[in-house]
Design a protein around this motif. Structure first.
Motif, PDB file in Angstrom:
ATOM      1  N   GLU A 128      70.950  34.241  29.743  1.00  0.00           N
ATOM      2  CA  GLU A 128      70.880  33.743  28.327  1.00  0.00           C
ATOM      3  C   GLU A 128      69.328  33.099  28.043  1.00  0.00           C
ATOM      4  N   GLU A 129      68.985  32.528  28.889  1.00  0.00           N
ATOM      5  CA  GLU A 129      67.638  31.860  29.035  1.00  0.00           C
ATOM      6  C   GLU A 129      66.448  32.752  28.701  1.00  0.00           C
ATOM      7  N   LEU A 130      66.433  33.972  29.557  1.00  0.00           N
ATOM      8  CA  LEU A 130      65.440  35.005  29.386  1.00  0.00           C
ATOM      9  C   LEU A 130      65.894  35.758  28.129  1.00  0.00           C
ATOM     10  N   SER A 131      66.702  36.129  27.720  1.00  0.00           N
ATOM     11  CA  SER A 131      67.031  36.570  26.374  1.00  0.00           C
ATOM     12  C   SER A 131      66.221  36.032  25.301  1.00  0.00           C
ATOM     13  N   ARG A 132      66.686  34.720  25.309  1.00  0.00           N
ATOM     14  CA  ARG A 132      65.978  33.985  24.470  1.00  0.00           C
ATOM     15  C   ARG A 132      64.680  33.917  24.185  1.00  0.00           C
ATOM     16  N   ILE A 133      63.888  34.047  25.344  1.00  0.00           N
ATOM     17  CA  ILE A 133      62.499  33.894  25.632  1.00  0.00           C
ATOM     18  C   ILE A 133      62.166  35.500  25.133  1.00  0.00           C
ATOM     19  N   VAL A 134      62.556  36.294  25.555  1.00  0.00           N
ATOM     20  CA  VAL A 134      62.297  37.924  25.097  1.00  0.00           C
ATOM     21  C   VAL A 134      62.426  37.782  23.580  1.00  0.00           C
ATOM     22  N   ASN A 135      63.534  37.357  23.053  1.00  0.00           N
ATOM     23  CA  ASN A 135      63.667  37.305  21.512  1.00  0.00           C
ATOM     24  C   ASN A 135      62.521  36.538  20.843  1.00  0.00           C
ATOM     25  N   GLU A 136      62.100  35.344  21.365  1.00  0.00           N
ATOM     26  CA  GLU A 136      60.930  34.474  20.856  1.00  0.00           C
ATOM     27  C   GLU A 136      59.795  35.528  20.916  1.00  0.00           C
ATOM     28  N   LEU A 137      59.364  36.120  21.754  1.00  0.00           N
ATOM     29  CA  LEU A 137      58.329  37.046  22.031  1.00  0.00           C
ATOM     30  C   LEU A 137      58.305  37.989  20.954  1.00  0.00           C
ATOM     31  N   LEU A 138      59.533  38.785  20.863  1.00  0.00           N
ATOM     32  CA  LEU A 138      59.588  39.827  19.860  1.00  0.00           C
ATOM     33  C   LEU A 138      59.270  39.187  18.354  1.00  0.00           C
ATOM     34  N   ASP A 139      60.146  37.815  17.927  1.00  0.00           N
ATOM     35  CA  ASP A 139      59.611  37.301  16.822  1.00  0.00           C
ATOM     36  C   ASP A 139      58.367  37.184  16.363  1.00  0.00           C
ATOM     37  N   ARG A 140      57.471  36.513  17.395  1.00  0.00           N
ATOM     38  CA  ARG A 140      56.288  36.554  17.412  1.00  0.00           C
ATOM     39  C   ARG A 140      55.409  37.622  17.283  1.00  0.00           C
ATOM     40  N   GLY A 141      55.857  38.795  17.072  1.00  0.00           N
ATOM     41  CA  GLY A 141      55.061  40.075  17.007  1.00  0.00           C
ATOM     42  C   GLY A 141      54.799  40.625  18.533  1.00  0.00           C
TER      43      GLY A 141
END
Length: 316
Positions: free
Chosen positions: A92-105
């Motif tokens: 869950e934590e790592l999925s959130r970080i990956v999504n955050e990176l993708l959101d930032r381009g």
């Protein structure tokens, strides 16, 4: 007899460009930030393919790493490759970080295990290996693939020219690299090495085992004896004793720098001669030594619009 295919015809294609990239780490103070951004502007002028941004153990510098990633995309023409470590992190934590990176381009992630917890305890359900992180990134990517215009996230991993300190053998390291490829890794960057034959040996062993992804040598400018000795102690990889003796005997800093640049150029050239598709330079947030090495190498690079034109396009 069948007519020859295009693949059978003699190649008339020019030499492929050599990939070029740098490693940067988030600054720890305002003064360090000022120095880093002077380095970034100098390195940007060499038109690298990407710059990797390190990520502290257990995400200890999460916010500063993301700030640097954002600034690179907003204020420069550089493409960030975001490091991400996973050991001890939950899905869950790592999925959130990956999504955050993708959101930032971000569209490039270097998937790493990271250092084991000092007490050796990994919580139940937490990720343990880089292979787990690769698979998690691919699952997140699959859920968001409609956003990427048929593109994909580029996933890099680490490779080891010498035996990993925790590994039983070099053969085991290659099997781990092959497993990362099967899980979805696109390329690998090697850890630092000091002997010319070490990269060639890794490439030979990996190809024989079925590893087909690009293996990019990670090269550290060998201009600081203190840094060489510190990294050697941390990694367990011994530098060339004769070179260390020459560095210790240098009459001044300028001679030590010249000796270090010559040794780095020789290491890079031997890797390219062995079949390396590019070079990844560990800059330690300094540009002078890296630029000295590049000047001596004269790498074939892609023909792209000028830096000024690309900046106008990026900032418009």
């Amino acid at each position: 007899m069948s007519p020859p295919t295009l693949i059978d015809q003699p190649s008339t294609v020019a030499t492929a460009p050599v990939a070029l990239s740098y490693e940067l780490f988030p600054p720890r103070s305002p003064a360090a930030s000022e120095t880093l951004w002077a380095t970034i502007r100098e390195l940007e002028a060499t038109d690298p393919d990407y710059v990797s941004v390190t990520y502290g153990a257990s995400g200890s510098n999460h916010d500063t790493a993301l700030d640097l990633v954002d600034r690179l995309q907003l204020e420069t023409t550089l493409r960030p490759l975001a490091h991400l470590t996973c050991v001890g992190g939950t899905p869950e934590e790592l999925s959130r970080i990956v999504n955050e990176l993708l959101d930032r381009g971000v569209r490039g992630i270097l998937a790493l295990r990271g250092d084991q917890p000092k007490d050796g305890h990994v919580p139940p359900g937490a990720l343990r290996y880089a292979q787990d992180l690769i698979e998690l990134i691919r699952r997140v990517e699959l859920r968001r693939s409609a956003q990427f215009a048929a593109g994909k996230v580029a996933i890099g991993v680490a490779a080891y020219p010498t035996k990993h300190p925790e590994s039983p053998s070099e053969g085991h390291d290659v099997e781990v690299l092959l497993a990362k490829q099967r899980s979805g890794a696109d390329f690998a960057i090697t850890q630092v090495f000091f002997h010319a034959e070490q990269y060639a040996s890794l490439l030979h062993r990996a190809r024989r085992a079925g590893v087909t992804i690009p293996l990019i040598p990670g090269v550290m400018p060998l201009t600081s004896l203190r840094r060489i000795e510190k990294l050697s102690a941390l990694s367990g990889v011994s530098p060339d004793a004769a070179f260390v003796d020459r560095m210790r005997s240098a009459t001044d800093e300028a001679e030590a720098r010249r000796l270090g640049v010559e040794a780095t150029v020789a290491l890079a050239e031997s890797s390219l001669d062995a079949g390396a598709p590019g070079l990844h330079l560990y800059t330690f947030n300094e540009h002078a030594s890296s630029l000295d090495v590049l000047t001596r190498l004269d790498l074939p690079r892609p023909a792209r619009p000028s830096l000024a034109a690309r900046r106008r396009s990026t900032l418009s």
